[in-house]
Enzyme design. Structure first.
Site, PDB file in Angstrom:
ATOM      1  N   GLN A 148       0.824  -1.210   0.000  1.00  0.00           N
ATOM      2  CA  GLN A 148       0.000   0.000   0.000  1.00  0.00           C
ATOM      3  C   GLN A 148       0.861   1.264   0.000  1.00  0.00           C
ATOM      4  O   GLN A 148       0.542   2.247  -0.669  1.00  0.00           O
ATOM      5  CB  GLN A 148      -0.937   0.001   1.209  1.00  0.00           C
ATOM      6  CG  GLN A 148      -2.035  -1.042   1.094  1.00  0.00           C
ATOM      7  CD  GLN A 148      -3.057  -0.923   2.214  1.00  0.00           C
ATOM      8  OE1 GLN A 148      -2.856  -0.203   3.186  1.00  0.00           O
ATOM      9  NE2 GLN A 148      -4.152  -1.654   2.084  1.00  0.00           N
ATOM     10  N   GLU A 181      16.172  30.663 -14.127  1.00  0.00           N
ATOM     11  CA  GLU A 181      14.952  31.208 -14.731  1.00  0.00           C
ATOM     12  C   GLU A 181      13.932  31.626 -13.675  1.00  0.00           C
ATOM     13  O   GLU A 181      12.725  31.516 -13.880  1.00  0.00           O
ATOM     14  CB  GLU A 181      14.321  30.201 -15.702  1.00  0.00           C
ATOM     15  CG  GLU A 181      15.113  29.985 -16.959  1.00  0.00           C
ATOM     16  CD  GLU A 181      15.061  31.168 -17.900  1.00  0.00           C
ATOM     17  OE1 GLU A 181      14.320  32.117 -17.592  1.00  0.00           O
ATOM     18  OE2 GLU A 181      15.775  31.144 -18.895  1.00  0.00           O
TER      19      GLU A 181
HETATM   20  P1  TGC Z   1       9.832  44.974 -12.600  1.00  0.00           P
HETATM   21  O1  TGC Z   1       9.672  46.403 -12.217  1.00  0.00           O
HETATM   22  O2  TGC Z   1       8.876  43.980 -12.099  1.00  0.00           O
HETATM   23  O3  TGC Z   1       9.857  44.845 -14.204  1.00  0.00           O
HETATM   24  C1  TGC Z   1      10.539  45.724 -15.042  1.00  0.00           C
HETATM   25  C2  TGC Z   1       9.668  45.849 -16.292  1.00  0.00           C
HETATM   26  O4  TGC Z   1       9.539  44.535 -16.901  1.00  0.00           O
HETATM   27  C3  TGC Z   1       8.152  44.127 -16.868  1.00  0.00           C
HETATM   28  N1  TGC Z   1       8.154  42.691 -16.519  1.00  0.00           N
HETATM   29  C4  TGC Z   1       8.007  41.748 -17.442  1.00  0.00           C
HETATM   30  N2  TGC Z   1       7.794  41.829 -18.767  1.00  0.00           N
HETATM   31  C5  TGC Z   1       7.689  40.668 -19.450  1.00  0.00           C
HETATM   32  N3  TGC Z   1       7.812  39.461 -18.849  1.00  0.00           N
HETATM   33  C6  TGC Z   1       8.053  39.335 -17.526  1.00  0.00           C
HETATM   34  N4  TGC Z   1       8.192  38.141 -16.972  1.00  0.00           N
HETATM   35  C7  TGC Z   1       8.162  40.514 -16.757  1.00  0.00           C
HETATM   36  N5  TGC Z   1       8.387  40.774 -15.434  1.00  0.00           N
HETATM   37  C8  TGC Z   1       8.378  42.118 -15.313  1.00  0.00           C
HETATM   38  C9  TGC Z   1       7.468  44.996 -15.858  1.00  0.00           C
HETATM   39  O5  TGC Z   1       6.103  45.136 -16.155  1.00  0.00           O
HETATM   40  C10 TGC Z   1       8.237  46.299 -16.006  1.00  0.00           C
HETATM   41  O6  TGC Z   1       7.762  46.931 -17.181  1.00  0.00           O
HETATM   42  P2  TGC Z   1       7.721  48.530 -17.312  1.00  0.00           P
HETATM   43  O7  TGC Z   1       7.018  48.787 -18.595  1.00  0.00           O
HETATM   44  O8  TGC Z   1       6.964  49.003 -16.109  1.00  0.00           O
HETATM   45  O9  TGC Z   1       9.149  48.976 -17.312  1.00  0.00           O
HETATM   46  O10 TGC Z   1      11.325  44.564 -12.286  1.00  0.00           O
HETATM   47  P3  TGC Z   1      11.973  44.177 -10.904  1.00  0.00           P
HETATM   48  O11 TGC Z   1      13.342  44.773 -10.927  1.00  0.00           O
HETATM   49  O12 TGC Z   1      11.064  44.503  -9.757  1.00  0.00           O
HETATM   50  O13 TGC Z   1      12.162  42.564 -11.004  1.00  0.00           O
HETATM   51  C11 TGC Z   1      11.088  41.718 -11.175  1.00  0.00           C
HETATM   52  C12 TGC Z   1      11.520  40.216 -11.111  1.00  0.00           C
HETATM   53  C13 TGC Z   1      12.151  39.912  -9.783  1.00  0.00           C
HETATM   54  C14 TGC Z   1      10.275  39.388 -11.279  1.00  0.00           C
HETATM   55  C15 TGC Z   1      12.475  39.871 -12.236  1.00  0.00           C
HETATM   56  O14 TGC Z   1      13.547  40.665 -12.280  1.00  0.00           O
HETATM   57  C16 TGC Z   1      12.858  38.396 -12.302  1.00  0.00           C
HETATM   58  O15 TGC Z   1      12.206  37.671 -13.019  1.00  0.00           O
HETATM   59  N6  TGC Z   1      13.955  37.901 -11.596  1.00  0.00           N
HETATM   60  C17 TGC Z   1      14.457  36.547 -11.821  1.00  0.00           C
HETATM   61  C18 TGC Z   1      15.680  36.593 -12.702  1.00  0.00           C
HETATM   62  C19 TGC Z   1      15.807  35.410 -13.608  1.00  0.00           C
HETATM   63  O16 TGC Z   1      14.883  34.624 -13.810  1.00  0.00           O
HETATM   64  N7  TGC Z   1      16.956  35.254 -14.262  1.00  0.00           N
HETATM   65  C20 TGC Z   1      17.136  34.249 -15.256  1.00  0.00           C
HETATM   66  C21 TGC Z   1      18.455  34.425 -15.987  1.00  0.00           C
HETATM   67  S1  TGC Z   1      18.572  33.436 -17.475  1.00  0.00           S
HETATM   68  C22 TGC Z   1      18.692  31.878 -16.945  1.00  0.00           C
HETATM   69  O17 TGC Z   1      18.587  31.546 -15.807  1.00  0.00           O
HETATM   70  C23 TGC Z   1      18.902  30.853 -18.041  1.00  0.00           C
HETATM   71  S2  TGC Z   1      18.963  29.265 -17.438  1.00  0.00           S
HETATM   72  C24 TGC Z   1      19.175  28.318 -18.800  1.00  0.00           C
HETATM   73  C25 TGC Z   1      17.899  27.690 -19.306  1.00  0.00           C
HETATM   74  O18 TGC Z   1      16.862  28.419 -19.475  1.00  0.00           O
HETATM   75  O19 TGC Z   1      17.866  26.493 -19.564  1.00  0.00           O
HETATM   76  P1  FAD Z   2      19.890  34.809  -5.350  1.00  0.00           P
HETATM   77  O1  FAD Z   2      19.207  35.830  -6.172  1.00  0.00           O
HETATM   78  O2  FAD Z   2      21.041  35.242  -4.514  1.00  0.00           O
HETATM   79  O3  FAD Z   2      18.803  34.091  -4.412  1.00  0.00           O
HETATM   80  C1  FAD Z   2      19.156  33.426  -3.193  1.00  0.00           C
HETATM   81  C2  FAD Z   2      17.876  33.089  -2.423  1.00  0.00           C
HETATM   82  O4  FAD Z   2      17.177  34.301  -2.102  1.00  0.00           O
HETATM   83  C3  FAD Z   2      16.888  32.245  -3.225  1.00  0.00           C
HETATM   84  O5  FAD Z   2      16.280  31.304  -2.353  1.00  0.00           O
HETATM   85  C4  FAD Z   2      15.823  33.249  -3.662  1.00  0.00           C
HETATM   86  O6  FAD Z   2      14.552  32.661  -3.888  1.00  0.00           O
HETATM   87  C5  FAD Z   2      15.789  34.173  -2.439  1.00  0.00           C
HETATM   88  N1  FAD Z   2      15.222  35.477  -2.726  1.00  0.00           N
HETATM   89  C6  FAD Z   2      15.433  36.278  -3.815  1.00  0.00           C
HETATM   90  N2  FAD Z   2      14.714  37.413  -3.698  1.00  0.00           N
HETATM   91  C7  FAD Z   2      14.031  37.347  -2.519  1.00  0.00           C
HETATM   92  C8  FAD Z   2      13.118  38.220  -1.861  1.00  0.00           C
HETATM   93  N3  FAD Z   2      12.762  39.399  -2.377  1.00  0.00           N
HETATM   94  N4  FAD Z   2      12.615  37.814  -0.681  1.00  0.00           N
HETATM   95  C9  FAD Z   2      12.989  36.624  -0.129  1.00  0.00           C
HETATM   96  N5  FAD Z   2      13.832  35.758  -0.713  1.00  0.00           N
HETATM   97  C10 FAD Z   2      14.354  36.127  -1.895  1.00  0.00           C
HETATM   98  N6  FAD Z   2      21.743  33.057 -15.824  1.00  0.00           N
HETATM   99  C11 FAD Z   2      21.856  33.656 -17.050  1.00  0.00           C
HETATM  100  O7  FAD Z   2      21.739  34.856 -17.187  1.00  0.00           O
HETATM  101  N7  FAD Z   2      22.103  32.875 -18.162  1.00  0.00           N
HETATM  102  C12 FAD Z   2      22.248  31.533 -18.106  1.00  0.00           C
HETATM  103  O8  FAD Z   2      22.450  30.879 -19.131  1.00  0.00           O
HETATM  104  C13 FAD Z   2      22.156  30.893 -16.818  1.00  0.00           C
HETATM  105  N8  FAD Z   2      22.368  29.546 -16.705  1.00  0.00           N
HETATM  106  C14 FAD Z   2      22.432  28.988 -15.452  1.00  0.00           C
HETATM  107  C15 FAD Z   2      22.849  27.665 -15.309  1.00  0.00           C
HETATM  108  C16 FAD Z   2      22.978  27.092 -14.049  1.00  0.00           C
HETATM  109  C17 FAD Z   2      23.495  25.694 -13.901  1.00  0.00           C
HETATM  110  C18 FAD Z   2      22.612  27.840 -12.899  1.00  0.00           C
HETATM  111  C19 FAD Z   2      22.681  27.230 -11.524  1.00  0.00           C
HETATM  112  C20 FAD Z   2      22.201  29.154 -13.030  1.00  0.00           C
HETATM  113  C21 FAD Z   2      22.128  29.758 -14.290  1.00  0.00           C
HETATM  114  N9  FAD Z   2      21.804  31.112 -14.451  1.00  0.00           N
HETATM  115  C22 FAD Z   2      21.888  31.715 -15.691  1.00  0.00           C
HETATM  116  C23 FAD Z   2      21.623  31.975 -13.268  1.00  0.00           C
HETATM  117  C24 FAD Z   2      20.251  31.851 -12.609  1.00  0.00           C
HETATM  118  O9  FAD Z   2      19.259  32.473 -13.376  1.00  0.00           O
HETATM  119  C25 FAD Z   2      20.339  32.455 -11.205  1.00  0.00           C
HETATM  120  O10 FAD Z   2      21.139  31.560 -10.438  1.00  0.00           O
HETATM  121  C26 FAD Z   2      18.988  32.643 -10.562  1.00  0.00           C
HETATM  122  O11 FAD Z   2      18.279  33.683 -11.207  1.00  0.00           O
HETATM  123  C27 FAD Z   2      19.079  32.952  -9.043  1.00  0.00           C
HETATM  124  O12 FAD Z   2      20.013  33.949  -8.797  1.00  0.00           O
HETATM  125  P2  FAD Z   2      21.155  33.719  -7.648  1.00  0.00           P
HETATM  126  O13 FAD Z   2      21.791  32.410  -7.907  1.00  0.00           O
HETATM  127  O14 FAD Z   2      21.995  34.927  -7.640  1.00  0.00           O
HETATM  128  O15 FAD Z   2      20.342  33.591  -6.292  1.00  0.00           O
END
Ligand code: TGC
Ligand code: FAD
Length: 386
Positions: free
Chosen positions: A281, A365
Site C-alpha cells: 500500500q 529562470e
Molecule cells: P519589474 O519592475 O517587475 O519589471 C521591469 C519591467 O519589466 C516588466 N516585466 C516583465 N515583462 C515581461 N515578462 C516578464 N516576466 C516581466 N516581469 C516584469 C514589468 O512590467 C516592467 O515593465 P515597465 O514597462 O513598467 O518597465 O522589475 P523588478 O526589478 O522589480 O524585477 C522583477 C523580477 C524579480 C520578477 C524579475 O527581475 C525576475 O524575473 N527575476 C528573476 C531573474 C531570472 O529569472 N533570471 C534568469 C536568468 S537566465 C537563466 O537563468 C537561463 S537558465 C538556462 C535555461 O533556461 O535552460
Molecule cells: P539569489 O538571487 O542570490 O537568491 C538566493 C535566495 O534568495 C533564493 O532562495 C531566492 O529565492 C531568495 N530570494 C530572492 N529574492 C528574494 C526576496 N525578495 N525575498 C525573499 N527571498 C528572496 N543566468 C543567465 O543569465 N544565463 C544563463 O544561461 C544561466 N544559466 C544557469 C545555469 C545554471 C546551472 C545555474 C545554476 C544558473 C544559471 N543562471 C543563468 C543563473 C540563474 O538564473 C540564477 O542563479 C537565478 O536567477 C538565481 O540567482 P542567484 O543564484 O543569484 O540567487
C-alpha cells in the site's frame, strides 16, 4: 493509456504534434541516452549531438521564418518535455539557443541581424549564450553592474557575467548591460571581439551535462551594428525569460515522467518481504501521488499552450506553471529515489541525475520564491520583492 499518460492527454494533440514528440523521443532514447552516464560523470555536454539537434529542427523550432521550423507552442512544449526526459542539460542547451538567444534576436534584432544570425543559430553553425546574471545580480537583474559606454561607432563593455549556460562554447553572446542613463540594453557580442573572454565553471553537482561559464568584458568594443535596436530595457530581457520558462514548465514534466516510470518498473520487480514492492500500500500511495501530480502538470501545460497560441499567456501564468512543475518534479524525483533504495543513488538509473538536475532547474529562470512573489504581486497589486 501509457504508464505516464493517465488521462489520455495525448488525444488532445494533433497527429503532427505527436509525430514531433515521437521523433524527439526516439532521438533522445537512441542517440543521446547512451552518452548521458559518461557525460554526467565527466561534467560535460556531449557536443557530438549538436549537429543532430540542428538537423532535427530542434533549435528555435517555434520561430517562424529565417530557416526555423515555426512549430506550434504545443509541439515546442513536447520537444522540451522529451529532451528533458533525457537530461535537463539537453533541454537547457536548446532552451538557451532557441528561447533566449534566437528569440532575443527575432524579437529585438534588426532585419540584418535576423538574416545574418538566425539561420546560423538554427543550423548550429553558431552556438549562442545569454548573459543576464552576474555574481551580485541573480534574482534582481535590475541591479546588474555590467556597463556599456557610448564611443565612436559603438559601445565599450566592462563587467562580468556568471552562471552562463554554453558560455565557453558560444560564438555569440546576448549580453545585457547598463548604459550611463541607467537603462538596461541588449548587445550581441561575438566570441572574437577583443576584450571578451570566458572561463569554465567546474564542480557543479547538478546539471553536470551542461557547460556553465563566466563571461568577462574588459574594454570590449561592440560595434553599433550589434546593439539590439528594438530592446526596451530590462523588460525585453524578461520577455526572453518568458519563452524559456514556458519551455521549462514542459521540460521538467519529462524528468518527472522518467523518474515515475523508473520507480514503477523497479517496484514491480523488486521483491521485498516475499512480494513485489509495488504490491504494498505504501508504494502504491507514492506512485499514485506521482501520477496525480504529473497528470495535473500535463493539463496545466496543455492549457498554457492554448493561451500562448492565442497570444494571451501572461508572465504570472508562466510563473505559476514554472513554479508548480519544478516543485512537483523535484518531489517526484525525490520519491522515486527513495523507492529505488540504495539503487536510487547510482547512475545506472536516471533518477539521481534527474533529482540533482532539478535542483538547478528550480533555481534558474527565477527561483520558486521569485515566481511566488510575481504571482503574489499580480493577485494583490503589491510588490513584495523590495
Ligand atoms: P519589474 O519592475 O517587475 O519589471 C521591469 C519591467 O519589466 C516588466 N516585466 C516583465 N515583462 C515581461 N515578462 C516578464 N516576466 C516581466 N516581469 C516584469 C514589468 O512590467 C516592467 O515593465 P515597465 O514597462 O513598467 O518597465 O522589475 P523588478 O526589478 O522589480 O524585477 C522583477 C523580477 C524579480 C520578477 C524579475 O527581475 C525576475 O524575473 N527575476 C528573476 C531573474 C531570472 O529569472 N533570471 C534568469 C536568468 S537566465 C537563466 O537563468 C537561463 S537558465 C538556462 C535555461 O533556461 O535552460
Ligand atoms: P539569489 O538571487 O542570490 O537568491 C538566493 C535566495 O534568495 C533564493 O532562495 C531566492 O529565492 C531568495 N530570494 C530572492 N529574492 C528574494 C526576496 N525578495 N525575498 C525573499 N527571498 C528572496 N543566468 C543567465 O543569465 N544565463 C544563463 O544561461 C544561466 N544559466 C544557469 C545555469 C545554471 C546551472 C545555474 C545554476 C544558473 C544559471 N543562471 C543563468 C543563473 C540563474 O538564473 C540564477 O542563479 C537565478 O536567477 C538565481 O540567482 P542567484 O543564484 O543569484 O540567487
Amino acid at each position: 493509456m501509457s504508464a505516464y499518460d493517465f488521462l489520455n492527454i495525448d488525444r488532445l494533440f494533433t497527429t503532427e504534434e505527436l509525430m514531433v514528440k515521437k521523433t524527439t523521443a526516439d532521438f533522445v532514447r537512441k542517440e543521446v541516452y547512451p552518452l548521458l552516464q559518461q557525460a554526467h560523470r565527466e561534467e560535460n555536454f556531449p557536443k557530438q549531438i549538436i549537429p543532430r539537434l540542428a538537423e532535427m529542427n530542434l533549435l528555435g523550432s517555434n520561430i517562424k521564418g529565417y530557416g526555423c521550423a515555426g512549430l506550434s507552442p504545443r509541439a515546442y512544449g513536447l520537444i522540451m518535455q522529451e529532451l528533458e526526459r533525457g537530461d535537463s542539460g539537453l533541454r537547457s542547451f536548446c532552451s538557451v539557443q532557441g528561447a533566449l538567444v534566437m528569440w532575443a534576436i527575432f524579437s529585438f534584432g534588426s532585419e540584418d541581424q535576423k538574416k545574418e544570425f538566425l539561420p546560423q543559430l538554427a543550423t548550429a553553425k553558431k552556438i549562442g549564450c545569454f548573459g543576464l546574471t552576474e555574481p551580485d545580480a541573480g534574482s534582481d537583474p535590475a541591479s546588474l553592474k555590467c556597463h556599456a559606454k557610448k564611443t565612436k561607432g559603438g559601445w565599450i563593455l566592462n563587467g562580468n557575467k556568471m552562471w552562463i549556460t554554453n558560455g565557453s562554447i558560444a560564438d555569440l553572446a546576448v549580453v545585457w548591460a547598463q548604459l550611463d542613463s541607467g537603462k538596461i540594453q541588449g548587445f550581441l557580442v561575438e566570441k572574437d571581439f577583443k576584450g571578451f573572454s570566458t572561463s569554465l565553471m567546474k564542480g557543479k553537482f547538478s546539471l553536470r551535462v551542461s557547460i556553465t561559464s563566466e563571461l568577462h568584458f574588459q574594454d570590449c568594443f561592440v560595434p553599433e551594428s550589434h546593439i539590439l535596436p528594438q530592446a526596451q530595457g530590462l523588460k525585453s530581457a524578461l520577455e526572453c525569460l518568458n519563452q524559456a520558462r514556458y519551455g521549462i514548465a514542459w521540460g521538467v514534466v519529462g524528468s518527472a515522467m522518467e523518474c515515475y516510470q523508473t520507480a514503477l518498473n523497479y517496484s514491480g520487480q523488486r521483491m521485498i518481504f516475499n512480494k513485489a514492492l509495488s504490491s504494498t500500500q505504501l508504494a502504491q500511495a507514492k506512485l499514485v501521488k506521482m501520477i496525480q501530480n504529473i497528470t495535473l502538470a500535463q493539463l496545466l501545460n496543455f492549457h498554457i499552450s492554448v493561451l500562448k497560441e492565442k497570444g494571451e499567456l501572461k508572465p504570472e501564468q508562466i510563473s505559476l506553471a514554472k513554479m508548480n512543475n519544478c516543485k512537483i518534479s523535484l518531489e517526484i524525483a525525490r520519491q522515486a529515489r527513495d523507492m529505488l533504495g540504495a539503487n536510487g543513488i547510482i547512475d545506472e538509473y536516471p533518477v539521481i541525475r534527474h533529482l540533482l538536475n532539478l535542483e538547478t532547474v528550480s533555481t534558474y529562470e527565477g527561483t520558486e520564491d521569485i515566481h511566488r512573489l510575481s504571482i503574489g504581486r499580480s493577485l494583490t497589486g503589491y510588490q513584495a520583492f523590495k
